[in-house]
Design a protein around this motif. Structure first.
Motif, PDB file in Angstrom:
ATOM      1  N   THR A 326       0.844  -1.189   0.000  1.00  0.00           N
ATOM      2  CA  THR A 326       0.000   0.000   0.000  1.00  0.00           C
ATOM      3  C   THR A 326       0.877   1.235   0.000  1.00  0.00           C
ATOM      4  N   ALA A 327       0.246   2.379  -0.236  1.00  0.00           N
ATOM      5  CA  ALA A 327       0.989   3.634  -0.267  1.00  0.00           C
ATOM      6  C   ALA A 327       1.544   3.990   1.110  1.00  0.00           C
ATOM      7  N   LEU A 328       0.779   3.741   2.162  1.00  0.00           N
ATOM      8  CA  LEU A 328       1.283   4.021   3.508  1.00  0.00           C
ATOM      9  C   LEU A 328       2.483   3.141   3.843  1.00  0.00           C
ATOM     10  N   GLN A 329       2.409   1.871   3.492  1.00  0.00           N
ATOM     11  CA  GLN A 329       3.542   0.986   3.724  1.00  0.00           C
ATOM     12  C   GLN A 329       4.727   1.403   2.869  1.00  0.00           C
ATOM     13  N   SER A 330       4.476   1.923   1.665  1.00  0.00           N
ATOM     14  CA  SER A 330       5.570   2.400   0.817  1.00  0.00           C
ATOM     15  C   SER A 330       6.266   3.592   1.452  1.00  0.00           C
ATOM     16  N   TRP A 331       5.509   4.496   2.038  1.00  0.00           N
ATOM     17  CA  TRP A 331       6.118   5.661   2.706  1.00  0.00           C
ATOM     18  C   TRP A 331       7.002   5.208   3.871  1.00  0.00           C
ATOM     19  N   ASP A 332       6.470   4.324   4.712  1.00  0.00           N
ATOM     20  CA  ASP A 332       7.257   3.830   5.841  1.00  0.00           C
ATOM     21  C   ASP A 332       8.479   3.040   5.366  1.00  0.00           C
ATOM     22  N   LEU A 333       8.315   2.282   4.286  1.00  0.00           N
ATOM     23  CA  LEU A 333       9.438   1.522   3.750  1.00  0.00           C
ATOM     24  C   LEU A 333      10.548   2.441   3.257  1.00  0.00           C
ATOM     25  N   ARG A 334      10.185   3.505   2.558  1.00  0.00           N
ATOM     26  CA  ARG A 334      11.196   4.447   2.072  1.00  0.00           C
ATOM     27  C   ARG A 334      11.926   5.129   3.230  1.00  0.00           C
ATOM     28  N   CYS A 335      11.173   5.513   4.249  1.00  0.00           N
ATOM     29  CA  CYS A 335      11.821   6.133   5.419  1.00  0.00           C
ATOM     30  C   CYS A 335      12.779   5.154   6.091  1.00  0.00           C
ATOM     31  N   ASP A 336      12.379   3.890   6.183  1.00  0.00           N
ATOM     32  CA  ASP A 336      13.221   2.870   6.798  1.00  0.00           C
ATOM     33  C   ASP A 336      14.496   2.646   5.991  1.00  0.00           C
ATOM     34  N   ILE A 337      14.376   2.549   4.669  1.00  0.00           N
ATOM     35  CA  ILE A 337      15.553   2.358   3.817  1.00  0.00           C
ATOM     36  C   ILE A 337      16.491   3.549   3.927  1.00  0.00           C
ATOM     37  N   ARG A 338      15.945   4.747   3.870  1.00  0.00           N
ATOM     38  CA  ARG A 338      16.774   5.954   3.917  1.00  0.00           C
ATOM     39  C   ARG A 338      17.545   6.046   5.243  1.00  0.00           C
ATOM     40  N   GLU A 339      16.857   5.761   6.336  1.00  0.00           N
ATOM     41  CA  GLU A 339      17.516   5.848   7.641  1.00  0.00           C
ATOM     42  C   GLU A 339      18.619   4.804   7.789  1.00  0.00           C
ATOM     43  N   LYS A 340      18.339   3.576   7.370  1.00  0.00           N
ATOM     44  CA  LYS A 340      19.314   2.502   7.560  1.00  0.00           C
ATOM     45  C   LYS A 340      20.527   2.653   6.654  1.00  0.00           C
ATOM     46  N   ILE A 341      20.335   3.086   5.405  1.00  0.00           N
ATOM     47  CA  ILE A 341      21.485   3.205   4.511  1.00  0.00           C
ATOM     48  C   ILE A 341      22.371   4.380   4.903  1.00  0.00           C
ATOM     49  N   ILE A 342      21.781   5.461   5.419  1.00  0.00           N
ATOM     50  CA  ILE A 342      22.600   6.590   5.880  1.00  0.00           C
ATOM     51  C   ILE A 342      23.445   6.167   7.072  1.00  0.00           C
ATOM     52  N   THR A 343      22.846   5.430   8.002  1.00  0.00           N
ATOM     53  CA  THR A 343      23.611   4.938   9.155  1.00  0.00           C
ATOM     54  C   THR A 343      24.734   4.004   8.705  1.00  0.00           C
ATOM     55  N   ARG A 344      24.441   3.145   7.758  1.00  0.00           N
ATOM     56  CA  ARG A 344      25.447   2.183   7.278  1.00  0.00           C
ATOM     57  C   ARG A 344      26.594   2.907   6.559  1.00  0.00           C
ATOM     58  N   LEU A 345      26.280   3.897   5.747  1.00  0.00           N
ATOM     59  CA  LEU A 345      27.326   4.636   5.042  1.00  0.00           C
ATOM     60  C   LEU A 345      28.177   5.451   6.012  1.00  0.00           C
ATOM     61  N   ARG A 346      27.560   6.049   7.008  1.00  0.00           N
ATOM     62  CA  ARG A 346      28.304   6.858   7.964  1.00  0.00           C
ATOM     63  C   ARG A 346      29.266   6.002   8.771  1.00  0.00           C
ATOM     64  N   GLU A 347      28.887   4.759   9.081  1.00  0.00           N
ATOM     65  CA  GLU A 347      29.716   3.908   9.923  1.00  0.00           C
ATOM     66  C   GLU A 347      30.735   3.095   9.135  1.00  0.00           C
ATOM     67  N   GLU A 348      30.366   2.614   7.934  1.00  0.00           N
ATOM     68  CA  GLU A 348      31.231   1.673   7.216  1.00  0.00           C
ATOM     69  C   GLU A 348      31.779   2.225   5.908  1.00  0.00           C
ATOM     70  N   CYS A 349      31.200   3.274   5.385  1.00  0.00           N
ATOM     71  CA  CYS A 349      31.664   3.779   4.085  1.00  0.00           C
ATOM     72  C   CYS A 349      31.579   5.307   4.077  1.00  0.00           C
ATOM     73  N   PRO A 350      32.338   5.992   4.943  1.00  0.00           N
ATOM     74  CA  PRO A 350      32.224   7.452   5.016  1.00  0.00           C
ATOM     75  C   PRO A 350      32.712   8.155   3.752  1.00  0.00           C
ATOM     76  N   GLU A 351      33.561   7.513   2.955  1.00  0.00           N
ATOM     77  CA  GLU A 351      34.028   8.169   1.731  1.00  0.00           C
ATOM     78  C   GLU A 351      32.909   8.369   0.718  1.00  0.00           C
ATOM     79  N   ALA A 352      31.772   7.675   0.889  1.00  0.00           N
ATOM     80  CA  ALA A 352      30.655   7.831  -0.043  1.00  0.00           C
ATOM     81  C   ALA A 352      29.780   9.035   0.285  1.00  0.00           C
ATOM     82  N   LEU A 353      29.949   9.606   1.473  1.00  0.00           N
ATOM     83  CA  LEU A 353      29.119  10.752   1.844  1.00  0.00           C
ATOM     84  C   LEU A 353      29.496  11.961   1.004  1.00  0.00           C
ATOM     85  N   PRO A 354      28.539  12.792   0.633  1.00  0.00           N
ATOM     86  CA  PRO A 354      28.840  13.937  -0.239  1.00  0.00           C
ATOM     87  C   PRO A 354      29.700  14.968   0.485  1.00  0.00           C
ATOM     88  N   ARG A 355      30.563  15.633  -0.251  1.00  0.00           N
ATOM     89  CA  ARG A 355      31.421  16.698   0.281  1.00  0.00           C
ATOM     90  C   ARG A 355      31.579  17.770  -0.775  1.00  0.00           C
TER      91      ARG A 355
END
Length: 394
Positions: A326-355
């Motif tokens: 559903t659209a509501l589940q899609s919104w929550d899914l996108r928020c979940d993906i965005r939060e988890k990938i940012i945390t993963r990049l900050r901890e394990e792949c900081p060179e990928a963060l924009p500068r």
């Protein structure tokens, strides 16, 4: 049998022989109405006391809804049947009382028919709503048709009932015949004065047939997500995610463009964009995202992909798509993906963060870079101290 009833009323009427004839007749009619009221009330109470088992639930609901109009109809029929025994009434009084009872009976019969139709449709809708289905297009389509057409039938039934009741009077019938003779001019006047109402009524019929919107459809209106909460004969109630309500004329959905996210299915593909640096290792990031999406319960397991969608002078733009039920589940899914990938990049792949990058290059080969190390920007040419002489004279 009717004659026996009249004879019994005559005997009962004789008990009030000591009263004036009109008073005795009216008192006899009042007693008949009270007896009919008590008998109908007793019968309805007896039916409502039946245990709620199996198919008796619908019977109890029908009796509870039609209790008042049916009780009034029984009283009217009983009093009308007792009119021949009211010998003490004058002709004018008898005629007026007879026409009044017919008028009330037609109105009550129309109200009872409308209530019975409403109870039947509500029972059918309740049976459909009891089905536990996440996305049932057929159920929502039938729900929309029934709700819209029910309101149209209620309006039409009310007009027919009032018209039939008024036509029981001779003066109103004569006026109706003359009005029918001039139907062309009357139709033009009514059409011009009620153009908005007629437009919405016709639009309601079109909505029920073509169904560009259905009950609980998710649409986008004025930049807001809104669910179709109620569809009436003339307007639509839209429920926004923050519990606000939009009241929109039903003709709006035939005259304007809008987005319907659940017209064929509630499933939808959500998009997440990430801005990353050119140093971002895409293979590792794709692996991170596959691990993340596998742990998200809101993902329906159908669509998932990661692509480099764009690039500019500052970095690259990565697009992540994932489907949800559903659209509501899609919104929550996108928020979940965005939060988890940012945390993963900050901890394990900081060179990928924009500068942000600034490169200083010389204006010509062999020369030093400008502006050099001593300044970031050219100096501002300011006037020497004491050179300010005040405003010039006009």
């Amino acid at each position: 049998m009717r004659q026996h009833f009249i004879n019994a009323l005559d005997m009962f009427r004789s008990w009030f022989g000591w009263l004036p004839p009109p008073v005795g007749s009216l008192l006899m009619l009042a007693v008949v109405g009270i007896v009919a009221f008590l008998a109908s009330n007793f019968a309805s109470d007896l039916i409502l006391r039946i245990p709620d088992q199996g198919g008796t639930a619908l019977i109890r609901k029908v009796v509870a809804s039609l209790r008042r109009p049916v009780r009034l109809m029984i009283v009217i029929v009983a009093v009308f049947s007792a009119l021949p025994a009211a010998y003490g009434l004058s002709y004018d009084t008898f005629y007026a009382l007879q026409k009044t009872l017919i008028f009330l009976f037609i109105l009550t019969l129309g109200v009872a028919a409308i209530l019975a139709f409403r109870v039947a449709t509500e029972a059918y809708l309740g049976r459909m709503m009891s089905r536990e289905v996440d996305d049932d297009i057929l159920m929502r389509a039938q729900q929309t048709q029934i709700r819209v057409l029910r309101r149209m039938m209620e309006i039409l039934g009310g007009i027919i009932t009032v018209s039939a009741a008024l036509m029981s009077f001779e003066t109103v019938r004569q006026y109706g015949v003359s009005l029918f003779a001039s139907a062309g001019a009357a139709s033009l006047i009514v059409g011009l004065s009620a153009r908005g109402l007629l437009t919405n009524l016709i639009a309601g019929v079109q909505i029920a047939i073509t169904q560009p919107i259905r009950m609980e459809d998710l649409i986008i209106i004025n930049g807001d997500w809104a669910w179709v909460e109620e569809i009436t004969a003339t307007y639509v109630v839209l429920r926004v995610w923050d519990w606000r309500r939009h009241i929109v004329p039903i003709s709006y959905f035939l005259e304007n463009q809008f987005e319907n996210w659940t017209h064929n299915s509630a499933a939808i593909i959500g998009v997440v964009f990430l801005t990353l640096d050119y140093q971002a290792p895409m293979d590792r990031i794709r692996a991170y995202l596959r691990e993340i999406i596998a742990t998200c319960p809101l993902w329906d397991g159908k669509v998932f992909d990661v692509q480099v969608a764009d690039s500019d002078a500052h970095g690259i733009r990565v697009r992540i798509i994932a489907s949800a039920r559903t659209a509501l589940q899609s919104w929550d899914l996108r928020c979940d993906i965005r939060e988890k990938i940012i945390t993963r990049l900050r901890e394990e792949c900081p060179e990928a963060l924009p500068r942000g990058r600034i490169a200083m290059v010389p204006p010509a080969p062999g020369e030093a870079a400008w502006p050099g190390d001593e300044a970031i920007s050219p100096p501002v040419a300011r006037p020497p101290p004491g050179s300010y002489l005040g405003p010039r004279p006009v």
